[in-house]
Design a protein around this motif. Structure first.
Motif, PDB file in Angstrom:
ATOM      1  N   PRO A   9      -1.754  -0.651  -9.729  1.00 43.70           N
ATOM      2  CA  PRO A   9      -3.129  -0.364  -9.315  1.00 43.70           C
ATOM      3  C   PRO A   9      -3.595  -1.176  -8.115  1.00 43.70           C
ATOM      4  O   PRO A   9      -4.527  -0.778  -7.415  1.00 43.70           O
ATOM      5  CB  PRO A   9      -3.961  -0.695 -10.559  1.00 43.70           C
ATOM      6  N   SER A  10      -2.944  -2.318  -7.849  1.00 44.02           N
ATOM      7  CA  SER A  10      -3.369  -3.160  -6.724  1.00 44.02           C
ATOM      8  C   SER A  10      -2.878  -2.631  -5.379  1.00 44.02           C
ATOM      9  O   SER A  10      -3.181  -3.225  -4.341  1.00 44.02           O
ATOM     10  CB  SER A  10      -2.871  -4.598  -6.924  1.00 44.02           C
ATOM     11  N   LYS A  11      -2.126  -1.528  -5.366  1.00 51.00           N
ATOM     12  CA  LYS A  11      -1.633  -0.981  -4.101  1.00 51.00           C
ATOM     13  C   LYS A  11      -2.784  -0.614  -3.166  1.00 51.00           C
ATOM     14  O   LYS A  11      -2.646  -0.671  -1.948  1.00 51.00           O
ATOM     15  CB  LYS A  11      -0.745   0.239  -4.351  1.00 51.00           C
ATOM     16  N   SER A  12      -3.938  -0.263  -3.739  1.00 55.77           N
ATOM     17  CA  SER A  12      -5.082   0.138  -2.914  1.00 55.77           C
ATOM     18  C   SER A  12      -5.654  -1.031  -2.108  1.00 55.77           C
ATOM     19  O   SER A  12      -6.394  -0.823  -1.145  1.00 55.77           O
ATOM     20  CB  SER A  12      -6.187   0.735  -3.789  1.00 55.77           C
ATOM     21  N   VAL A  13      -5.313  -2.260  -2.495  1.00 56.10           N
ATOM     22  CA  VAL A  13      -5.778  -3.444  -1.764  1.00 56.10           C
ATOM     23  C   VAL A  13      -4.591  -4.241  -1.244  1.00 56.10           C
ATOM     24  O   VAL A  13      -4.643  -5.470  -1.122  1.00 56.10           O
ATOM     25  CB  VAL A  13      -6.685  -4.335  -2.651  1.00 56.10           C
ATOM     26  N   THR A  50       3.723   0.784  -7.143  1.00 53.90           N
ATOM     27  CA  THR A  50       3.283   1.733  -8.168  1.00 53.90           C
ATOM     28  C   THR A  50       2.146   1.153  -9.023  1.00 53.90           C
ATOM     29  O   THR A  50       1.677   1.790  -9.959  1.00 53.90           O
ATOM     30  CB  THR A  50       4.457   2.099  -9.105  1.00 53.90           C
ATOM     31  N   SER A  67       0.828  -1.214   0.000  1.00 52.28           N
ATOM     32  CA  SER A  67       0.000   0.000   0.000  1.00 52.28           C
ATOM     33  C   SER A  67       0.857   1.257   0.000  1.00 52.28           C
ATOM     34  O   SER A  67       0.475   2.286  -0.572  1.00 52.28           O
ATOM     35  CB  SER A  67      -0.910   0.003   1.235  1.00 52.28           C
ATOM     36  N   GLU A  68       2.049   1.162   0.595  1.00 54.30           N
ATOM     37  CA  GLU A  68       2.918   2.340   0.724  1.00 54.30           C
ATOM     38  C   GLU A  68       3.839   2.529  -0.475  1.00 54.30           C
ATOM     39  O   GLU A  68       4.034   3.642  -0.951  1.00 54.30           O
ATOM     40  CB  GLU A  68       3.751   2.190   1.999  1.00 54.30           C
TER      41      GLU A  68
END
Length: 254
Positions: free
Chosen positions: A156-160, A154, A150-151
């Protein structure tokens, strides 16, 4: 109009004569199909029939015959003829070799009956190898994978938290899937994995055996697969007897 409705379009019956040329209900059915119109009322059928008569009248006229020698018109006629005959060829090939249940079962058993393996994974996508190595050091030190994703990620899956859900190996690019398969459940990659998207650090959370798809659900796809093979084989027989020459286009001088 009543004749057009009543006659079987597969049995040619003359509807109109234009000079010595006979326009049949088969012509009418094809004309209706190609124009995307299928009127059921008498007036609509008469209108469509009149339009078709005009087409044949012009095409068979002296002026129309003269246009056949135009290069663009001649090429269009040749392309249309080739497409129609090729389509008829495909239909006759498929009709002459119907696919039975046994052949479908054999193909299903060979390609789909065995269970596959699915993987549940997370990843952290980074722009360079150095950043990926730094993340691996933190993970080796006990850092939480989802929090780092999450931190730092880069993608799109960083949000989950980098969660990719369940997938089969062939659903991912080969470098990513190969690395995932080699990991054990609960293990993260010890070296960065490079793909065309960037540098990945992968955590394989779980894996499971996925049951094969039901035979009935696969039948349409199996039939299409066999049909494509049949057509390819029939075309190759003709190709083997055909001389094909590829020529470079002539350069036009200024």
């Amino acid at each position: 109009a009543s004749a057009v409705q009543a006659e079987d379009p597969t049995t040619p019956q003359t509807l109109v004569k234009v000079d010595d040329f006979e326009i049949t209900n088969l012509h009418f059915a094809l004309f209706a199909s190609q124009t995307g119109r299928n009127p059921k009322d008498a007036q609509g059928q008469i209108s469509l029939l009149n339009e078709m008569v005009n087409n044949f009248m012009v095409a068979n006229s002296t002026q129309g015959r003269e246009l056949e020698s135009d290069p663009e018109v001649a090429a269009a006629l040749e392309v249309a003829r080739a497409r129609l005959i090729a389509q008829a060829f495909v239909r006759t090939q498929l009709d002459s070799a119907p696919i039975d249940e046994k052949r479908l079962r054999e193909l299903y058993d060979a390609e789909y009956a065995k269970p596959s393996r699915e993987y549940k994974a997370r990843h952290i996508l980074l722009e360079n190898e150095e950043a990926a190595k730094a993340v691996i050091v933190e993970l080796d030190g006990g850092a939480d994978f989802a929090a780092l994703a999450s931190e730092r990620s880069t993608g799109p899956s960083k949000s989950v938290g980098g969660d990719l859900g369940w997938f089969e190996a062939d659903q991912m690019v080969s470098e990513f899937s190969d690395a995932t398969v080699q990991l054990a459940d609960g293990e993260h990659s010890k070296e960065p994995v490079k793909t065309r998207f960037g540098w990945h650090v992968i955590l394989r959370e779980e894996s499971r055996e996925a049951p094969p798809p039901e035979f009935e659900s696969m039948k349409p796809q199996l039939e299409k697969q066999i049909q494509q093979q049949q057509i390819a084989e029939a075309i190759n027989v003709i190709r083997d007897k055909t001389r094909i020459e590829v020529r470079e286009p002539e350069k036009q001088s200024n």
